[in-house]
Motif scaffolding. Structure first.
Motif, PDB file in Angstrom:
ATOM      1  N   MET A  10      -0.768  -0.815   3.394  1.00  9.77           N
ATOM      2  CA  MET A  10      -0.336  -2.152   3.411  1.00  9.77           C
ATOM      3  C   MET A  10      -0.427  -2.397   1.735  1.00  9.77           C
ATOM      4  O   MET A  10       0.568  -2.615   0.926  1.00  9.77           O
ATOM      5  CB  MET A  10      -0.814  -3.287   4.035  1.00  9.77           C
ATOM      6  N   GLN A  11      -1.624  -1.956   1.169  1.00 10.98           N
ATOM      7  CA  GLN A  11      -2.007  -2.024  -0.265  1.00 10.98           C
ATOM      8  C   GLN A  11      -0.841  -0.920  -1.152  1.00 10.98           C
ATOM      9  O   GLN A  11      -0.379  -1.532  -2.299  1.00 10.98           O
ATOM     10  CB  GLN A  11      -3.473  -1.686  -0.738  1.00 10.98           C
ATOM     11  N   PHE A  12      -0.901   0.189  -0.597  1.00 11.56           N
ATOM     12  CA  PHE A  12       0.036   1.079  -1.325  1.00 11.56           C
ATOM     13  C   PHE A  12       1.514   0.658  -1.135  1.00 11.56           C
ATOM     14  O   PHE A  12       2.108   0.700  -2.299  1.00 11.56           O
ATOM     15  CB  PHE A  12       0.124   2.519  -0.381  1.00 11.56           C
ATOM     16  N   SER A  13       2.000   0.117  -0.172  1.00 13.68           N
ATOM     17  CA  SER A  13       3.140  -0.354  -0.313  1.00 13.68           C
ATOM     18  C   SER A  13       3.453  -1.642  -1.167  1.00 13.68           C
ATOM     19  O   SER A  13       4.439  -2.011  -1.853  1.00 13.68           O
ATOM     20  CB  SER A  13       3.605  -0.692   1.263  1.00 13.68           C
ATOM     21  N   HIS A  14       2.354  -2.379  -1.133  1.00 13.86           N
ATOM     22  CA  HIS A  14       2.545  -3.653  -2.056  1.00 13.86           C
ATOM     23  C   HIS A  14       2.422  -3.207  -3.344  1.00 13.86           C
ATOM     24  O   HIS A  14       3.080  -3.759  -4.245  1.00 13.86           O
ATOM     25  CB  HIS A  14       1.381  -4.606  -1.747  1.00 13.86           C
ATOM     26  N   ILE A  15       1.695  -2.168  -3.847  1.00 11.60           N
ATOM     27  CA  ILE A  15       1.779  -1.701  -5.157  1.00 11.60           C
ATOM     28  C   ILE A  15       3.099  -1.201  -5.706  1.00 11.60           C
ATOM     29  O   ILE A  15       3.606  -1.597  -6.854  1.00 11.60           O
ATOM     30  CB  ILE A  15       0.620  -0.367  -5.441  1.00 11.60           C
ATOM     31  N   LEU A  16       3.839  -0.580  -4.667  1.00 15.90           N
ATOM     32  CA  LEU A  16       5.140  -0.260  -5.048  1.00 15.90           C
ATOM     33  C   LEU A  16       6.305  -1.264  -5.063  1.00 15.90           C
ATOM     34  O   LEU A  16       7.112  -1.577  -5.902  1.00 15.90           O
ATOM     35  CB  LEU A  16       5.704   0.620  -3.907  1.00 15.90           C
ATOM     36  N   LYS A  29      12.075  -4.292  -0.685  1.00 11.84           N
ATOM     37  CA  LYS A  29      11.668  -5.234   0.422  1.00 11.84           C
ATOM     38  C   LYS A  29      10.563  -4.398   1.117  1.00 11.84           C
ATOM     39  O   LYS A  29      10.738  -3.306   1.081  1.00 11.84           O
ATOM     40  CB  LYS A  29      12.995  -5.408   1.245  1.00 11.84           C
ATOM     41  N   LEU A  30       9.656  -5.183   1.692  1.00 14.93           N
ATOM     42  CA  LEU A  30       8.601  -4.721   2.235  1.00 14.93           C
ATOM     43  C   LEU A  30       8.868  -4.802   4.032  1.00 14.93           C
ATOM     44  O   LEU A  30       8.769  -5.981   4.263  1.00 14.93           O
ATOM     45  CB  LEU A  30       7.272  -5.296   1.935  1.00 14.93           C
ATOM     46  N   ARG A  31       9.151  -3.802   4.473  1.00 12.74           N
ATOM     47  CA  ARG A  31       9.571  -3.884   5.958  1.00 12.74           C
ATOM     48  C   ARG A  31       8.430  -3.169   6.665  1.00 12.74           C
ATOM     49  O   ARG A  31       8.135  -2.298   6.252  1.00 12.74           O
ATOM     50  CB  ARG A  31      10.655  -3.363   6.285  1.00 12.74           C
ATOM     51  N   ARG A  56      -2.954 -10.852   1.126  1.00 12.59           N
ATOM     52  CA  ARG A  56      -1.994 -11.546   0.524  1.00 12.59           C
ATOM     53  C   ARG A  56      -0.609 -10.853   0.611  1.00 12.59           C
ATOM     54  O   ARG A  56       0.255 -10.844  -0.528  1.00 12.59           O
ATOM     55  CB  ARG A  56      -2.410 -11.952  -1.119  1.00 12.59           C
ATOM     56  N   LEU A  57      -0.166 -10.425   1.544  1.00 11.84           N
ATOM     57  CA  LEU A  57       1.066  -9.942   2.005  1.00 11.84           C
ATOM     58  C   LEU A  57       1.982 -10.665   2.887  1.00 11.84           C
ATOM     59  O   LEU A  57       3.154 -10.259   3.129  1.00 11.84           O
ATOM     60  CB  LEU A  57       0.910  -8.386   2.466  1.00 11.84           C
ATOM     61  N   SER A  58       1.280 -11.744   3.419  1.00  8.98           N
ATOM     62  CA  SER A  58       2.258 -12.381   4.489  1.00  8.98           C
ATOM     63  C   SER A  58       3.529 -12.981   4.030  1.00  8.98           C
ATOM     64  O   SER A  58       4.421 -12.913   4.624  1.00  8.98           O
ATOM     65  CB  SER A  58       1.475 -13.413   5.034  1.00  8.98           C
ATOM     66  N   ASP A  59       3.588 -13.205   2.525  1.00 10.75           N
ATOM     67  CA  ASP A  59       4.706 -13.982   2.087  1.00 10.75           C
ATOM     68  C   ASP A  59       5.848 -12.814   1.398  1.00 10.75           C
ATOM     69  O   ASP A  59       6.825 -13.176   1.353  1.00 10.75           O
ATOM     70  CB  ASP A  59       4.255 -14.951   1.123  1.00 10.75           C
ATOM     71  N   THR A  60       5.315 -11.689   1.464  1.00 11.21           N
ATOM     72  CA  THR A  60       6.114 -10.669   0.805  1.00 11.21           C
ATOM     73  C   THR A  60       6.619  -9.908   2.023  1.00 11.21           C
ATOM     74  O   THR A  60       7.610  -8.871   1.515  1.00 11.21           O
ATOM     75  CB  THR A  60       5.113  -9.773  -0.041  1.00 11.21           C
ATOM     76  N   ILE A  61       6.459  -9.818   3.188  1.00 12.17           N
ATOM     77  CA  ILE A  61       6.912  -9.094   4.024  1.00 12.17           C
ATOM     78  C   ILE A  61       8.429  -9.501   4.619  1.00 12.17           C
ATOM     79  O   ILE A  61       8.303 -10.640   4.918  1.00 12.17           O
ATOM     80  CB  ILE A  61       6.047  -9.126   5.410  1.00 12.17           C
TER      81      ILE A  61
END
Length: 141
Positions: A10-16, A29-31, A56-61
């Motif tokens: 999840m951290q890798f995907s958030h960095i992207l 988009k983060l799916r 801190r990813l709940s709002d970005t998914i």
């Protein structure tokens, strides 16, 4: 259960997701496609939600899809394969099915982060079996 691997992916995907180069060129988009076993419960879902909050990813998914393992087919364990209780083709079929599902649900995806299968056990004094298990592992990738 493994708590580190999902956090890392999840951290890798958030960095992207936060990368300005990507955000300017494409609609980022983060799916999340979460494969779970049939033991998955509401408390597991709540723990996953807590994990997303802590990262801190709940709002970005953009989309979260949870897929349970099929009732009539499950991933064979390495012990079942070593003991001959499962056919070696069942592992390949499982991962081929998993790959097909991922491809069908992510046709517009640039990056996919996925956990590699666990390594097979090393059977002492049986090089032929170890070679067979390693070839089976390789073929299931």
């Amino acid at each position: 259960r493994d708590n580190v691997f999902p956090m890392l992916m999840m951290q890798f995907s958030h960095i992207l997701l936060q990368n300005k180069h990507w955000s300017k060129r494409v609609n980022v988009k983060l799916r999340v496609l979460l494969f779970v076993d049939n033991e998955w419960s509401q408390s597991d879902k709540e723990n996953f939600d807590i994990l997303l909050e802590s990262l801190r990813l709940s709002d970005t998914i953009d989309q979260l899809q949870i897929l349970k393992e099929p009732e009539n087919y499950s991933k064979p364990s390495w012990d079942e394969l070593v003991q001959g209780k499962q056919n070696s083709n069942s592992l390949k079929k499982f991962y081929n099915s998993l790959n097909s599902t991922i491809k069908s649900l992510s046709s517009e995806t640039y990056f996919t982060f996925i956990k590699l299968p666990e390594f097979p056990p090393c059977v002492e004094d049986d090089d032929a079996l170890n070679n067979k298990l390693m070839m089976l592992y390789y073929q299931s990738l």
